[in-house]
Motif scaffolding. Structure first.
Motif, short mmCIF file in Angstrom:
data_model
loop_
_atom_site.label_atom_id
_atom_site.label_comp_id
_atom_site.label_asym_id
_atom_site.label_seq_id
_atom_site.Cartn_x
_atom_site.Cartn_y
_atom_site.Cartn_z
N GLU A 62 0.86 -1.19 0.00
CA GLU A 62 0.00 0.00 0.00
C GLU A 62 0.90 1.24 0.00
N THR A 103 0.75 4.81 0.40
CA THR A 103 -0.01 5.99 0.83
C THR A 103 0.68 7.29 0.44
N TYR A 125 -3.08 8.27 -4.51
CA TYR A 125 -3.68 7.43 -3.47
C TYR A 125 -4.80 8.18 -2.77
N PRO A 126 -5.93 7.56 -2.58
CA PRO A 126 -6.37 6.32 -3.21
C PRO A 126 -6.91 6.62 -4.61
N CYS A 170 -1.96 -1.79 -3.54
CA CYS A 170 -1.41 -1.07 -4.70
C CYS A 170 -0.48 -1.96 -5.53
#
Length: 85
Positions: A9, A11, A16-17, A29
Motif C-alpha cells: 500500500e 499511501t 492514493y487512493p 497497490c
C-alpha cells in the motif's frame, strides 16, 4: 512479515487512493496497473465508454485488483491466460 509479497500500500502516492470505497490499510497497490486492462473478459467490473474510434475500458469503479484477498485469483488468471496464448 509473512506473505509480504502479496500486499503493498503506497499511501505516499500522489494518486492514493486512486479508487474510492476502500479503507486505509486494506488498499492493495501491488497491481497499480491492472493486469486485466487489455483483457476483454476480466474478472473485475469495468464499464466501457463509446468513442468515435471504438470503446475505451473504464476501470475507475473497479476495486478487484486492489482487494488483498484477490491476489491468488489474479495470479491464477494470469497463469491461465498465458497458457492459452
Amino acid at each position: 512479515m509473512e506473505n509480504n509479497y502479496r500486499f503493498f500500500e503506497n499511501t505516499a502516492c500522489e494518486f492514493y487512493p486512486c479508487h474510492k470505497g476502500m479503507e486505509k490499510g486494506r488498499f492493495n497497490c501491488l497491481f497499480c496497473f491492472c493486469p486485466f486492462y487489455l483483457v476483454d473478459n476480466c474478472p473485475g467490473n469495468p464499464t466501457y465508454i463509446d468513442k468515435e474510434k471504438g470503446k475505451i475500458k473504464d476501470c475507475s469503479n473497479c476495486l478487484f485488483p486492489h482487494i488483498p484477498e484477490n491476489y491468488d485469483k489474479i495470479i491464477g488468471f494470469i497463469v491461465d491466460y498465458n497458457k492459452k496464448r
